[in-house]
Design a protein around this motif. Structure first.
Motif, PDB file in Angstrom:
ATOM      1  N   THR A 156      -5.265  25.689  -0.052  1.00 26.74           N
ATOM      2  CA  THR A 156      -3.609  24.941   0.046  1.00 26.74           C
ATOM      3  C   THR A 156      -3.048  25.804   1.157  1.00 26.74           C
ATOM      4  OG1 THR A 156      -2.869  26.157  -1.910  1.00 26.74           O
ATOM      5  CG2 THR A 156      -3.938  24.074  -1.316  1.00 26.74           C
ATOM      6  N   GLN A 167      -5.279  27.386  -4.933  1.00 26.14           N
ATOM      7  CA  GLN A 167      -4.512  28.074  -4.080  1.00 26.14           C
ATOM      8  C   GLN A 167      -3.769  28.709  -3.140  1.00 26.14           C
ATOM      9  OE1 GLN A 167      -2.318  31.702  -4.842  1.00 26.14           O
ATOM     10  NE2 GLN A 167      -1.041  30.676  -3.603  1.00 26.14           N
ATOM     11  N   SER A 217      -7.534  20.010   5.208  1.00 21.85           N
ATOM     12  CA  SER A 217      -7.108  18.505   4.215  1.00 21.85           C
ATOM     13  C   SER A 217      -8.063  19.023   3.669  1.00 21.85           C
ATOM     14  CB  SER A 217      -6.994  17.936   4.828  1.00 21.85           C
ATOM     15  OG  SER A 217      -6.742  17.326   6.025  1.00 21.85           O
ATOM     16  N   ILE A 218      -7.197  18.128   2.017  1.00 18.12           N
ATOM     17  CA  ILE A 218      -8.113  18.554   0.926  1.00 18.12           C
ATOM     18  C   ILE A 218      -8.940  16.200   0.950  1.00 18.12           C
ATOM     19  CG2 ILE A 218      -8.517  18.169  -1.204  1.00 18.12           C
ATOM     20  CD1 ILE A 218      -8.129  21.053  -0.145  1.00 18.12           C
ATOM     21  N   ILE A 264      -3.893  25.593   4.306  1.00 17.09           N
ATOM     22  CA  ILE A 264      -3.613  25.251   5.067  1.00 17.09           C
ATOM     23  C   ILE A 264      -2.289  24.695   5.385  1.00 17.09           C
ATOM     24  CG2 ILE A 264      -3.543  22.194   4.963  1.00 17.09           C
ATOM     25  CD1 ILE A 264      -5.690  22.370   3.345  1.00 17.09           C
ATOM     26  N   HIS A 265      -1.569  25.079   4.334  1.00 14.79           N
ATOM     27  CA  HIS A 265      -0.074  24.874   5.294  1.00 14.79           C
ATOM     28  C   HIS A 265       0.830  25.880   6.014  1.00 14.79           C
ATOM     29  CE1 HIS A 265       1.087  21.998   1.912  1.00 14.79           C
ATOM     30  NE2 HIS A 265       0.374  21.973   1.780  1.00 14.79           N
ATOM     31  N   VAL A 300     -12.904  20.344   0.885  1.00  9.57           N
ATOM     32  CA  VAL A 300     -11.803  20.822   1.855  1.00  9.57           C
ATOM     33  C   VAL A 300     -12.329  20.351   3.316  1.00  9.57           C
ATOM     34  CG1 VAL A 300     -12.373  22.858   2.061  1.00  9.57           C
ATOM     35  CG2 VAL A 300     -10.299  22.416   2.407  1.00  9.57           C
TER      36      VAL A 300
END
Length: 271
Positions: A116, A113, A146-147, A119-120, A156
């Motif tokens: 991510t 979590q 990215s994953i 990332i975002h 990752v």
């Protein structure tokens, strides 16, 4: 069929279901729609009428089984048939495809979590990462973008602030992820990720002509060749999976089955 009916999402789903029942199972009836969507018999009849009004003579009613069946003219109108479509649909209606199980690769949601989020939000994050050389784990700051899934485990893809290069980190080996901060280099600077490489494969030359025909059909080869477009950053995983990384293989042709037709791509792999 009215345009308004087609625009309704729930109606469209049921029309797609009729398509799939006819195409994949070979027949459809009201009970399929009632069981699948929990609708009334009247609504199921209405949906079938909407569908039949569109397809005309491509579907006929078989009185002996009291179900609609496709004719030779039938072509699905609401789905694009493919293997993935069948696998998804079959699982939903209770005919799940059996998949060979692999050892479970644990991924902690408590780690995933915050990764991510980084990332975002395009930020960096500190991770404690363990490896065979550092089983207890070392702390490093990374900027993930990215994953990636290799077929057996998730990675990752991230810029490592310590090594000053983009690397893959196995998600299951990240013990902790915390402390969001300013980003390092982003995805747009990851040349290996943004560069597509063409991998050309063909049947093993030591197979018989008949055996090569089988392999060509398996991999949808044209003129004894199939091409795979892959990110250069993921090339190693593809070559490893099909035992194409080594220049020479002692495996017999009946086991190896395919070979690399453009071996120069091996030089693109960052080992």
């Amino acid at each position: 069929m009215t345009t308004t009916a087609l625009k309704k999402w729930e109606v469209r789903r049921r029309l797609e279901e009729i398509d799939r029942q006819l195409y994949w199972a070979g027949s459809v009836g009201r009970t399929d729609l009632i069981a699948r969507f929990g609708i009334s018999p009247q609504q199921a009849s209405t949906d079938l009428k909407i569908y039949l009004d569109r397809l005309g003579q491509a579907v006929r009613f078989n009185g002996s089984i009291k179900r609609y069946v496709p004719t030779e003219k039938f072509q699905p109108q609401f789905i694009s048939p493919c293997l993935q479509d069948y696998i998804s649909w079959a699982g939903e209606v209770g005919h799940a495809i059996s998949i060979v199980p692999f050892p479970f690769r644990k991924v902690s949601i408590a780690v995933l979590q915050p990764l991510t989020m980084a990332i975002h939000q395009e930020r960096s994050i500190e991770i404690r990462y363990r490896s065979l050389t550092n089983p207890e784990g070392t702390v490093r700051r990374v900027t993930p973008h990215s994953i990636a899934f290799t077929g057996t485990r998730y990675h990752v893809r991230a810029f490592c602030h310590r090594s000053q290069e983009f690397r893959d980190f196995v998600l299951g080996r990240i013990i902790e992820a915390y402390n969001l901060d300013e980003a390092g280099l982003g995805k747009e600077k990851d040349d290996a990720w943004n560069t597509l490489t063409i991998v050309r494969i063909g049947p093993h030359p030591e197979l018989t002509a008949a055996q090569r025909t089988v392999i060509e059909a398996d991999y949808a080869m044209v003129d004894s060749e199939a091409t795979i477009h892959i990110r250069r950053a993921l090339l190693l995983y593809l070559l490893d999976q099909f035992n194409l990384f080594d220049q020479k293989s002692d495996r017999p042709a009946s086991v190896q089955q395919i070979i690399l037709l453009n071996p120069e791509v091996r030089q693109l792999v960052d080992c």
